[in-house]
Structure formats: structure tokens, C-alpha cells
Design a protein around this motif. Structure first.
Motif, short mmCIF file in Angstrom:
data_model
loop_
_atom_site.label_atom_id
_atom_site.label_comp_id
_atom_site.label_asym_id
_atom_site.label_seq_id
_atom_site.Cartn_x
_atom_site.Cartn_y
_atom_site.Cartn_z
N GLU A 7 0.84 -1.30 -0.05
CA GLU A 7 0.06 -0.12 -0.04
C GLU A 7 0.82 1.20 -0.05
O GLU A 7 0.68 2.38 -0.65
N ILE A 23 2.14 1.85 -3.63
CA ILE A 23 1.00 2.24 -4.32
C ILE A 23 0.95 3.85 -4.15
O ILE A 23 0.70 4.58 -5.10
N PHE A 24 0.56 4.22 -2.87
CA PHE A 24 0.26 5.48 -2.60
C PHE A 24 1.39 6.53 -2.84
O PHE A 24 1.33 7.72 -3.26
N GLY A 83 3.47 6.07 -5.50
CA GLY A 83 3.32 6.25 -6.74
C GLY A 83 2.19 7.05 -7.24
O GLY A 83 2.48 7.85 -8.16
N MET A 84 1.29 7.23 -6.43
CA MET A 84 0.29 7.92 -6.78
C MET A 84 0.53 9.67 -6.39
O MET A 84 0.06 10.53 -7.19
N ALA A 85 1.12 9.55 -5.29
CA ALA A 85 1.56 11.14 -5.09
C ALA A 85 2.55 11.58 -5.98
O ALA A 85 2.70 12.67 -6.32
N LYS A 89 2.52 10.89 -9.42
CA LYS A 89 2.09 11.37 -10.41
C LYS A 89 1.42 12.76 -10.10
O LYS A 89 1.15 13.40 -11.28
N LYS A 90 0.81 12.67 -8.95
CA LYS A 90 0.15 13.83 -8.73
C LYS A 90 0.87 15.05 -8.75
O LYS A 90 0.60 16.20 -9.19
#
Length: 118
Positions: A31, A34-35, A37-39, A41-42
Motif C-alpha cells: 500500500e 502504491i500511494f 506512486g500516486m503522489a 503522479k499528482k
């Protein structure tokens, strides 16, 4: 019950607990990745590709107030938070001139509370 079945139950319980702990550790690590990677991208999406040409400002530019005198050891984000609070509460009328550490009032209150006569 005999001793053999007690040992088997105990070992099975210990193995099961550690297996679930390892599984939870793997899930939490996954997790986190994943988070992260999302941060990323943002953050990449928010950064502008190229700065635009500067246009003439509509209003006159105000000169920035001089930087406050900050005591050594106080982080910059603390100073920024104090400056933002002063600006928000004073509607921009006040400026921060200096930041220094104060005596710890909580420790004095604790000493007074525990040493006060009845």
C-alpha cells in the motif's frame, strides 16, 4: 489431553500468528508503494511544463517585508506557520520581526502544581 497435542496446538498458533503478521507487513508495504506512486503522479501533473512569459502586473507590486530575525534551532516551517497566522489574524497589517524560544510554561505549571501546599 496429552502433552503431544498441546505442543502441536501451541506451535500451530505461534506459526499462524507470525504468518499473519508477515502477511500484514507485506500488505502495508505494498500500500505504501502504491500511494507513493500516486503522489508522484499528482506532483508531476501539478508542475507546469514551461513558465509562461511574464505579463505586466495590473496592480503595483508591494515590497516584501524584511525577513524576521530567527533564533538558531527554530525550523523554517515553524516560522512560516507563525507568519501565516499573524497575517491571517491581522489582515496583513502586522509583520513578524523576530522569533525566539520562550520558557516552557507547562513545566513551570507542573512544578507549581506538584509542590503547592494543600
Amino acid at each position: 489431553m496429552n502433552l503431544g497435542s498441546d505442543v502441536v496446538i501451541t506451535i500451530t498458533g505461534i506459526v499462524l500468528v507470525f504468518a499473519i503478521l508477515i502477511l500484514l507487513m507485506l500488505i502495508i508495504t505494498l500500500e505504501g508503494k502504491i500511494f507513493d506512486g500516486m503522489a508522484a503522479k499528482k506532483k508531476a501533473a501539478k508542475e507546469p511544463a514551461a513558465p509562461k512569459a511574464a505579463a505586466k502586473p495590473a496592480a503595483p507590486v508591494q515590497q516584501a517585508a524584511p525577513a524576521p530575525v530567527v533564533e538558531e534551532g527554530i525550523p523554517g516551517d515553524v516560522v512560516a506557520a507563525i507568519m501565516a497566522a499573524i497575517h491571517a489574524m491581522g489582515n496583513g497589517k502586522y509583520t513578524l520581526k523576530a522569533v525566539r524560544r520562550a520558557a516552557n510554561g507547562w513545566s513551570k505549571a507542573g512544578v507549581n502544581d506538584t509542590t503547592a501546599p494543600f
